[in-house]
Scaffold this motif. Structure first.
Motif, short mmCIF file in Angstrom:
data_model
loop_
_atom_site.label_atom_id
_atom_site.label_comp_id
_atom_site.label_asym_id
_atom_site.label_seq_id
_atom_site.Cartn_x
_atom_site.Cartn_y
_atom_site.Cartn_z
N GLU A 124 -16.16 -16.98 -37.11
CA GLU A 124 -14.74 -17.29 -37.30
C GLU A 124 -14.10 -17.53 -35.94
O GLU A 124 -14.40 -16.83 -34.97
CB GLU A 124 -14.03 -16.13 -38.01
N ASP A 125 -13.25 -18.55 -35.84
CA ASP A 125 -12.51 -18.92 -34.63
C ASP A 125 -13.39 -19.62 -33.58
O ASP A 125 -12.89 -19.99 -32.51
CB ASP A 125 -11.83 -17.71 -33.95
N GLU A 126 -14.67 -19.82 -33.86
CA GLU A 126 -15.51 -20.55 -32.91
C GLU A 126 -15.56 -22.03 -33.28
O GLU A 126 -15.60 -22.40 -34.45
CB GLU A 126 -16.93 -19.98 -32.90
N GLN A 127 -15.54 -22.86 -32.24
CA GLN A 127 -15.63 -24.31 -32.43
C GLN A 127 -16.68 -24.86 -31.48
O GLN A 127 -17.00 -24.26 -30.46
CB GLN A 127 -14.28 -24.98 -32.18
N LEU A 128 -17.18 -26.05 -31.83
CA LEU A 128 -18.21 -26.69 -31.01
C LEU A 128 -17.59 -27.63 -29.99
O LEU A 128 -16.64 -28.36 -30.30
CB LEU A 128 -19.18 -27.46 -31.90
N TYR A 129 -18.16 -27.61 -28.80
CA TYR A 129 -17.71 -28.48 -27.71
C TYR A 129 -18.92 -29.04 -26.98
O TYR A 129 -20.00 -28.44 -26.96
CB TYR A 129 -16.86 -27.68 -26.71
N TYR A 130 -18.70 -30.20 -26.34
CA TYR A 130 -19.63 -30.68 -25.33
C TYR A 130 -19.12 -30.19 -23.98
O TYR A 130 -17.93 -30.30 -23.67
CB TYR A 130 -19.68 -32.21 -25.30
N THR A 131 -20.00 -29.64 -23.16
CA THR A 131 -19.63 -29.19 -21.82
C THR A 131 -20.51 -29.91 -20.79
O THR A 131 -21.67 -30.24 -21.08
CB THR A 131 -19.77 -27.67 -21.67
N THR A 132 -19.97 -30.11 -19.61
CA THR A 132 -20.61 -30.96 -18.60
C THR A 132 -20.75 -30.24 -17.28
O THR A 132 -19.78 -29.67 -16.77
CB THR A 132 -19.78 -32.24 -18.39
N ASP A 133 -21.96 -30.27 -16.73
CA ASP A 133 -22.23 -29.76 -15.39
C ASP A 133 -22.83 -30.89 -14.56
O ASP A 133 -23.68 -31.66 -15.06
CB ASP A 133 -23.22 -28.59 -15.43
N ILE A 134 -22.41 -30.97 -13.31
CA ILE A 134 -22.82 -32.08 -12.45
C ILE A 134 -23.39 -31.54 -11.14
O ILE A 134 -22.74 -30.72 -10.48
CB ILE A 134 -21.63 -33.01 -12.13
N ARG A 135 -24.58 -31.97 -10.80
CA ARG A 135 -25.11 -31.73 -9.46
C ARG A 135 -25.07 -33.07 -8.73
O ARG A 135 -25.90 -33.94 -8.98
CB ARG A 135 -26.54 -31.19 -9.49
N VAL A 136 -24.06 -33.24 -7.89
CA VAL A 136 -23.96 -34.49 -7.14
C VAL A 136 -25.13 -34.56 -6.17
O VAL A 136 -25.80 -35.58 -6.04
CB VAL A 136 -22.62 -34.62 -6.40
N GLU A 165 -15.12 -30.99 -24.26
CA GLU A 165 -14.79 -32.06 -25.18
C GLU A 165 -15.15 -31.61 -26.59
O GLU A 165 -16.31 -31.32 -26.88
CB GLU A 165 -15.56 -33.33 -24.82
N LYS A 166 -14.15 -31.51 -27.48
CA LYS A 166 -14.39 -30.99 -28.83
C LYS A 166 -15.29 -31.93 -29.62
O LYS A 166 -15.12 -33.16 -29.60
CB LYS A 166 -13.06 -30.79 -29.56
N VAL A 167 -16.26 -31.34 -30.31
CA VAL A 167 -17.16 -32.10 -31.16
C VAL A 167 -16.44 -32.49 -32.44
O VAL A 167 -15.81 -31.65 -33.09
CB VAL A 167 -18.43 -31.28 -31.49
N LYS A 168 -16.52 -33.77 -32.79
CA LYS A 168 -15.85 -34.27 -33.99
C LYS A 168 -16.76 -34.05 -35.19
O LYS A 168 -17.62 -34.88 -35.51
CB LYS A 168 -15.49 -35.74 -33.82
N ILE A 169 -16.59 -32.90 -35.82
CA ILE A 169 -17.40 -32.54 -36.97
C ILE A 169 -16.62 -31.52 -37.79
O ILE A 169 -15.75 -30.81 -37.26
CB ILE A 169 -18.77 -31.97 -36.52
N ALA A 170 -16.92 -31.44 -39.08
CA ALA A 170 -16.19 -30.51 -39.96
C ALA A 170 -16.31 -29.08 -39.45
O ALA A 170 -17.37 -28.66 -38.96
CB ALA A 170 -16.73 -30.61 -41.38
N ASP A 171 -15.22 -28.32 -39.56
CA ASP A 171 -15.13 -26.96 -39.00
C ASP A 171 -15.75 -25.93 -39.95
O ASP A 171 -15.10 -24.97 -40.33
CB ASP A 171 -13.66 -26.61 -38.76
N THR A 172 -17.00 -26.12 -40.33
CA THR A 172 -17.65 -25.19 -41.25
C THR A 172 -18.29 -24.05 -40.46
O THR A 172 -18.90 -24.28 -39.41
CB THR A 172 -18.75 -25.93 -42.04
N LYS A 173 -18.15 -22.82 -40.96
CA LYS A 173 -18.72 -21.66 -40.28
C LYS A 173 -20.11 -21.36 -40.83
O LYS A 173 -20.52 -21.86 -41.86
CB LYS A 173 -17.80 -20.45 -40.43
N GLY A 174 -20.83 -20.49 -40.11
CA GLY A 174 -22.16 -20.10 -40.53
C GLY A 174 -23.24 -20.93 -39.87
O GLY A 174 -23.01 -21.64 -38.89
N ILE A 175 -24.45 -20.87 -40.44
CA ILE A 175 -25.60 -21.58 -39.86
C ILE A 175 -25.55 -23.05 -40.28
O ILE A 175 -25.38 -23.37 -41.45
CB ILE A 175 -26.92 -20.93 -40.33
N ARG A 176 -25.71 -23.91 -39.27
CA ARG A 176 -25.64 -25.36 -39.52
C ARG A 176 -26.74 -26.05 -38.75
O ARG A 176 -27.04 -25.70 -37.61
CB ARG A 176 -24.27 -25.91 -39.10
#
Length: 339
Positions: free
Chosen positions: A280-292, A309-320
């Protein structure tokens, strides 16, 4: 009228708007020395980067009309000149890229490669990342080829080179789409491109680097050296997201693999299966790390490139069970679907 606000320590109350070439170069030299200092952060860094940005925007003004308009390419947006100029005001971002380029040139010179040839793809109006190198190396030590798609950026860049008398450093300037440009001479030591957005979306960084890597020798240095995008979850109460799976590690080895599998340059990227368990209250994101480059990293929240960057997907909880895949051409970016 002053060059910029008097709070900048490099400027006095009597500094005029229009300065001689010698005075402009002297200021840029001061800024450059502060930018390439090895500390992660120091008291001269932000004033130097803001001062450099203000100096350039004051003396080489952009036209208002169209400056905020992106140029659409088959592989993403080349951002408008206004936005390209604003990006250079991100302190750590500009420091790490500029310092990485300076260090790469110095390393090449230590191997007795003279002059070092740098290909800079997506210069924006000022070729800001190249200026410290031009101030701190001689034309016998480094040469540049510039690629830029925006005609106004090319116009302003020529003004910068003319005013500061930097012609001796510049082999060629090409107004072109760097995702399609054909390399006339593969004798290039370093490629630098900072044509990206968070999660490698929207802008053509991936396509530019793949196009150039497909034409250049295996020992060419590419900056940034590595961009990693991960699938992460976050409840906004924690200080930063929790990484769940690495989706792409975009480096030279990855580029060579894609090039080998796509000889026709129709770039294809494999699906990445990921299982997640969202509370509950967790959402999926893309995160970025850069080694120049080594010692020049950009991680969580250090620049706009490192924001989630928020992932555009339905906000369903549990195992997916999910599939994540990077897509080109069209609008670049990851697509995540539920299996």
């Amino acid at each position: 009228m002053l060059l910029w606000k008097r709070t900048n320590p490099y400027i006095t109350e009597k500094t005029p708007l229009l300065k001689s070439k010698e005075e402009l170069r002297a200021l840029l030299l001061q800024f450059s020395k502060a930018i390439i200092r090895p500390e992660s952060f120091h008291e001269e860094l932000a004033p130097a980067i803001m001062g450099c940005s203000d100096l350039l925007t004051t003396h080489f003004a952009l036209r208002e009309e169209g400056a905020r308009t992106h140029i659409k390419t088959a592989y993403g947006n080349a951002i408008g000149t206004f936005w390209a100029a604003r990006c250079t005001r991100e302190v750590l971002r500009t420091q790490r890229f500029s310092r990485a380029l300076y260090t790469a040139i110095a390393n090449a010179l230590s191997r007795h490669k003279k002059p070092v040839h740098v290909l800079y793809a997506g210069t924006g109006p000022y070729a800001t990342l190249a200026l410290p190198a031009m101030m701190l190396f001689t034309p016998d030590e480094v040469q540049f080829t510039f690629l830029e798609i925006n005609p106004e950026s090319i116009e302003v860049l020529n003004q910068v080179i003319d005013t500061l008398e930097l012609h001796a450093y510049v082999q060629e300037i090409h107004q072109c789409d760097a995702t399609q440009w054909q390399v006339p001479n593969p004798a290039i030591d370093i490629v630098i491109s900072e044509t990206m957005y968070k999660a490698l979306k929207a802008e053509p960084q991936v396509a530019i680097m793949l196009n150039l890597a497909s034409q250049l020798p295996a020992d060419t240095v590419f900056l940034p050296e590595e961009i990693t995008v991960s699938l992460s979850k976050w409840n906004n109460k924690d200080s930063e997201p929790e990484k769940l799976a690495e989706l792409i590690r975009f480096n030279k080895a990855f580029m060579q693999s894609v090039i080998h599998n796509c000889p026709d340059k129709n770039w294809v990227f494999h699906k990445k299966p990921v299982q997640v368990n969202l509370l509950e209250d967790e959402q999926l994101y893309y995160t970025t790390d850069i080694r120049v480059s080594e010692g020049n990293d950009l991680t969580w929240n250090e620049s706009s490139l490192n924001l989630p960057e928020k992932v555009k997907i339905a906000d369903t909880k549990g195992i997916r069970n999910l599939h994540c895949q990077y897509h080109l051409p069209g609008t670049p970016g990851f697509q995540t679907t539920e299996v």
